[in-house]
Structure formats: C-alpha cells, structure tokens
Write an enzyme that holds these catalytic residues in place. Structure first.
Site, PDB file in Angstrom:
ATOM      1  N   GLY A  53       0.858  -1.185   0.000  1.00 34.44           N
ATOM      2  CA  GLY A  53       0.000   0.000   0.000  1.00 34.44           C
ATOM      3  C   GLY A  53       0.890   1.229   0.000  1.00 34.44           C
ATOM      4  N   CYS A  80       5.444  -5.989   1.640  1.00 37.24           N
ATOM      5  CA  CYS A  80       5.736  -4.550   1.593  1.00 37.24           C
ATOM      6  C   CYS A  80       5.035  -3.801   2.732  1.00 37.24           C
ATOM      7  CB  CYS A  80       5.406  -3.995   0.209  1.00 37.24           C
ATOM      8  SG  CYS A  80       6.184  -2.396  -0.080  1.00 37.24           S
ATOM      9  N   HIS A 166       8.544  -7.630  -3.269  1.00 41.15           N
ATOM     10  CA  HIS A 166       7.304  -8.060  -3.929  1.00 41.15           C
ATOM     11  C   HIS A 166       7.504  -9.405  -4.634  1.00 41.15           C
ATOM     12  CE1 HIS A 166       4.811  -4.463  -3.392  1.00 41.15           C
ATOM     13  NE2 HIS A 166       5.971  -3.843  -3.335  1.00 41.15           N
ATOM     14  N   GLU A 168       5.284 -11.186  -5.930  1.00 47.90           N
ATOM     15  CA  GLU A 168       4.269 -11.395  -6.971  1.00 47.90           C
ATOM     16  C   GLU A 168       4.691 -10.865  -8.342  1.00 47.90           C
ATOM     17  OE1 GLU A 168       4.230  -9.283  -4.546  1.00 47.90           O
ATOM     18  OE2 GLU A 168       3.197  -7.409  -5.004  1.00 47.90           O
ATOM     19  N   GLY A 221     -19.008  -8.761 -29.317  1.00 44.45           N
ATOM     20  CA  GLY A 221     -18.351  -9.808 -30.100  1.00 44.45           C
ATOM     21  C   GLY A 221     -16.886  -9.907 -29.735  1.00 44.45           C
ATOM     22  N   ASP A 224     -14.108 -10.198 -23.994  1.00 44.38           N
ATOM     23  CA  ASP A 224     -14.638  -9.987 -22.645  1.00 44.38           C
ATOM     24  C   ASP A 224     -16.165 -10.055 -22.598  1.00 44.38           C
ATOM     25  OD1 ASP A 224     -11.969  -9.548 -22.290  1.00 44.38           O
ATOM     26  OD2 ASP A 224     -12.140  -7.367 -22.211  1.00 44.38           O
ATOM     27  N   SER A 225     -16.818  -9.336 -23.501  1.00 43.09           N
ATOM     28  CA  SER A 225     -18.282  -9.355 -23.418  1.00 43.09           C
ATOM     29  C   SER A 225     -18.813 -10.727 -23.822  1.00 43.09           C
ATOM     30  CB  SER A 225     -18.913  -8.244 -24.253  1.00 43.09           C
ATOM     31  OG  SER A 225     -18.605  -8.378 -25.606  1.00 43.09           O
ATOM     32  N   LYS A 364      -6.757 -11.035 -18.798  1.00 41.45           N
ATOM     33  CA  LYS A 364      -7.216 -11.450 -20.132  1.00 41.45           C
ATOM     34  C   LYS A 364      -7.031 -12.952 -20.383  1.00 41.45           C
ATOM     35  CE  LYS A 364      -8.689  -9.514 -24.025  1.00 41.45           C
ATOM     36  NZ  LYS A 364      -9.647  -8.384 -23.991  1.00 41.45           N
TER      37      LYS A 364
END
Ligand code: XMP
Length: 508
Positions: A53, A80, A166, A168, A221, A224-225, A364
């Site tokens: 943070g 962190c 970090h 990650e 199309g 994501d949607s 994604k």
C-alpha cells in the site's frame, strides 16, 4: 474449497497477488482491509496475505487492522506495507529508511520454510521508503539486502511471515517459488482450484445477485463481453438479454457468427440491431478521421441505449469489465493511475438495479480460459483486439458500402492464410487497410486502374509500442496472389514495415 484471503491495503499489485495464488491452483479472493474480523474468521481461510500500500504505518490515518487477526491461528504473509504493518502490530519498529530501495535488489536469505528451493542469493523487486528498523520479539530476520537489514522476518511458531519485497512481480527471480512455499509449506494447501471452480462459484454468485430479475449485457463480439455473456447465460438463462449492435463495420461474416454462436450455443434473449445502412448514411461525405470516430461512437451508443429503453425493465446492467480495466480506473484504495473508458456510462434516464461484472477479477488470459471452458468458439475466445469504430478506421477517407465490402474480402483472405500458417495466436494483430489509393496494373493483356490494399501486422506486449511483424515472404506472396486474384477491384498489395512509434497500429 481451499481459499486464501488477500487483504487489500491499497497496493497496486493486489490483483496480481491473487492471480499468482490462483496460478498455484489455490483460490484467492480480495477483500478490503475494512472487512471485519468475524467475517474473516467465518470464511475459514487457509492463509491470509496482507498486501502492499502507498502509506506509512506510523501515519494513524493509513489503513490498519486489529491485532487479533494475527491470533486466528491462520498463517499470514505480509508483503511490503503488509510486512511493515505486521512489525508495527507486533510492536517492532518501523521507520523511514535512510536509503529507499526501488527496483531489482540482491536478497540474502536464510533457511526458512518460506525460502525452500530459493538460493541464498537472489534478485527481488523492492519498492519502499519505510522499512523495519527492529523486528518484533518472537520474530527472526530471515533475509536482508545491503540497504534493508530486515527484508523478511518470520515467527515460525505462529506461521507469520513478512517480506519487504514483492514476490508477486516477475522481476523477483524466485517470487513464484516463495508464494508457492507460503501456500504449500506454510498454509498446507493441496491445490484443488481449477477454472471449473471459478465458473461454478461465479454462476452461484450471479444467481444470488440477480435473483429473479432481468439482466442486460451489451455484446460487442469481443473476448470480454462474449465470455461475460456465456457466464451470465449459464447462470440465469432467459433472464439475460444480450444486445448486439452491428454497425456494419465488422469483419466479413463476423456479425452472423456472433449471432449464430449466442443463439445456438447459449440460452438467452439475443437482440441484434442491424444499423449498417444508417451508419453509412451518417458517414456519407465524411473523411476526417476524428469526425468519423465521433459519428460512429455516438451513433453506436444512441442505438444501444434506444434498444435498452425498448426492453423496459432492464433489471441489472452487466459489463464485460476485466481486471486491468478496474485497476486503471482506480479500484479500492489503489492510487488512480489513469482513467479508463472501458466501463460504459449509462444515460441519466436509464434506470437499473445495479452493475454486474462477472470478470472483474480476471486477467485477459484467465478470461480466455474461462471462455474455452464455457465452449465459446476459438474465433471469439482468441479474437484479436478490434477497434470500436471497426473497419471505419481502416478505410481512409469516406466510408462507402463498396469500400467496406472490398476491405472485408481482402481481410478475409489475409485471416485465412494467417490461420493456415499458425500465425493467428502468434501475432498481436494483423489486418488489411484500404487507403483509397488507385494505381495502374496489368491483368491478361489489359491495363487496370484499381485499388491498393495495405497489410498491417504487429507484435507487441501492451500496444503502447509495437514492432511490425516479420512474416515470411512466401506467406506474404501467397496472400498477395490470393487477394489480387480473388478480390475484384484490387490490383496491388503492399506490406507496412513501420513500427509504433512513429506510426500507430491503426491508420486513423
Ligand atoms: P493504435 O492505433 O492507437 O492502437 O496504435 C492500439 C490498439 O488499440 C486498438 N484501438 C482501439 N480499440 N477502440 C478500441 O476499442 C478504438 O477506438 C481503438 N482505436 C485503436 C487498436 O486496434 C490496437 O489494438
């Protein structure tokens, strides 16, 4: 199901932490630091990760948590700011570091369950101005760097670990291993989480949220949607209405393909609004790129919202927002980096019960994996980015019906050849552009004066910069032959060898 709690103290990488945990086949959920202890206790987490943070623990207005969380008997890993918070809660000392560390730093680690299979010296990613100047009683310093004497500490008896760096981010050489160790060696996870669980859980959550109400989704199309539509349809079937506005500027047969997919594979109400003619009418005589974009964008939303108004009670409004869209809009306590416009704004007169965003926690590639599991065709799941204004920005100058058709045909040939040669997933984007230039050619014994087509193909990680793709000449030759032979009205094909910058990916 095993679950890890990622307790959000406002760091930029929180979702990445959750994602790395999920990559290790353990489900992770993110909750804000304002979540009460009772809720956390009830959820029976296998482990808790305190995130980073932007604040200082000794500033009392910064996010803190009741010390009791460290007595739940649940393993904790602080990262962190989360690391400093543990030191502060346990009455160690945190102060402003004489030297701030930022970037890749060499870490010296001692043997610890957290550092199993991690060499004594390795590179980690640091980004901090405060540091632990004295570890609390009961804690052993298990790693240091030249400027950070307590870069990691542990209370092995209580299973509490804290790292200043970090793990990650990929710049931390053994970060993946360290998170793996926390999950498996410290928390005792077995790794039972797969995409199927995500799908099941999300469907259950969607059912709970939506209840007997309706839900409307704007389907473009795009990946994501489409995946959001698949999940919603599995969750609430016919309570879902997808509105698909076909502005006539999609690639060849794309509109029909989207309609066929969602009306045959899924249970939902599907509304397709064909407004190609109206859009062409509005674009008549317009050649300025920005003006074309404005007309297409405004018309699109007008048609979309008119259709929604016709539906009457829309219930919930669903969006295919994915995680990168959220972080860039400043989610949770993370500092706002830039405003993103992937989230659609609703006009004031359109009333809905709330927003539903089933993919808001995923990246994604995770969205694509969900899409594959749901049985959405690969053409949609692996679809390349496609600009909202569609072929409208790949036709230079005025857009006409004939030009759209010509471009669609040429583009279909390119896509076919790319697919046959295995380039579909290897290149970030490829497409044809119709620049509206004619040139002299010869066909049989005749002079021709026909259109030129440009092939654009790029590789990129983030689309901020891009390199032109080194497609082998033989493949380019086949594409050129086929386009000039199969598409009437084109007699010349050129390949764009410009990177971004100085050029952009699209032409307008
Ligand atoms: P440029 O041309 O800016 O494109 O280098 C970078 C990426 O963005 C896509 N793009 C758009 N996507 N609406 C979108 O949703 C748009 O108006 C738009 N314009 C460009 C482009 O296809 C490339 O992937």
């Amino acid at each position: 199901m095993e679950k890890i709690l990622v307790l959000d103290f406002g760091g930029q990488y929180n979702q990445l932490i959750a994602r790395r945990v999920r990559d290790n086949r353990v489900y992770a959920e993110i909750l804000p630091y304002t979540t009460d202890l009772e809720t956390i206790r009830k959820n029976k987490y296998k482990g808790i990760i305190f995130t980073g943070g932007p604040n200082s623990v000794f500033d009392m207005s910064s996010p803190h948590y009741a010390r009791d969380i460290l007595d739940l008997g649940v393993p904790v890993l602080g990262i962190c700011y989360g690391c400093q918070l543990i030191a502060w809660m346990e009455k160690g000392e945190v102060s402003t570091a004489p030297v701030s560390e930022y970037g890749k730093i060499e870490l010296s680690a001692k043997p610890s369950p957290l550092f199993e299979n991690v060499p004594e010296k390795s590179i980690v990613w640091m980004s901090h101005t405060d540091y632990i100047s004295k570890a609390p009683e009961g804690y052993e310093v298990i790693a240091s760097t030249p400027d950070c004497p307590c870069a990691a500490m542990a209370n092995e008896k209580k299973n509490i670990y804290a790292v200043q760096f970090h793990p990650e981010v990929t710049h931390s050489e053994y970060g993946e291993q360290i998170l793996y160790n926390f999950l498996y060696a410290v928390c005792g996870c077995k790794g039972d989480w797969v995409m199927d669980n995500f799908i099941e859980n999300t469907i259950a959550k969607l059912r709970e949220q939506i209840g007997d109400n309706n839900v409307v989704l704007g389907l473009s199309g795009g990946v994501d949607s489409s995946v959001a539509a698949g999940l919603l349809s599995r969750a609430v079937g016919k309570q879902l209405t997808c509105v698909f506005v076909d502005q006539g500027l999609m690639r060849k047969d794309e509109g029909d393909f989207v309609e066929k997919t969602f009306t045959t594979l899924f249970d939902m109400n599907f509304v397709r609004v064909n407004c190609g003619k109206e859009f062409l009418e509005k674009l008549r005589g317009v050649s300025d790129p920005e003006e074309k974009r404005r007309i297409i964008g405004t018309s699109f939303y007008n048609v979309f919202w008119d259709e929604i108004r016709k539906l009457g009670d829309m219930g919930y409004f669903a969006q295919g927002t994915i995680y990168p869209d959220c972080i860039e809009s400043g989610k949770g306590d993370a500092a706002v980096i830039k405003t993103h416009h992937n989230r659609v704004k609703t006009p004031g007169d359109v009333k809905y019960l709330g927003i539903v965003e089933p993919l808001a926690d995923l990246f994604k590639d995770e969205v694509r994996r969900v899409g594959e599991k749901l049985g959405i065709p690969k053409e949609l799941v692996w679809r390349q980015p496609f600009p909202g204004p569609g072929l409208g920005v790949r036709i230079i100058g005025e857009v006409t019906k004939e030009k759209v058709k010509l471009l669609q045909e040429a583009d279909a040939v390119l896509r076919d050849e790319m697919s046959k040669n295995g380039y579909e997933r290897n290149l970030s984007q490829f497409f044809c552009v119709l620049p509206g230039v004619k040139s002299v050619g010869v066909m049989g014994d005749h002079r021709t004066y026909e259109n030129l087509i440009i092939i654009r193909a790029v590789t990129t990680d983030d689309f901020m910069t891009a390199d032109w793709a080194r497609i082998p000449y033989d493949i380019l030759a086949t594409v050129s032959n086929r386009i000039t032979n199969e598409v009437k009205g084109i007699n010349r094909v050129v390949y764009d060898i410009t990177s971004k910058p100085p050029a952009t990916v699209e032409y307008e």
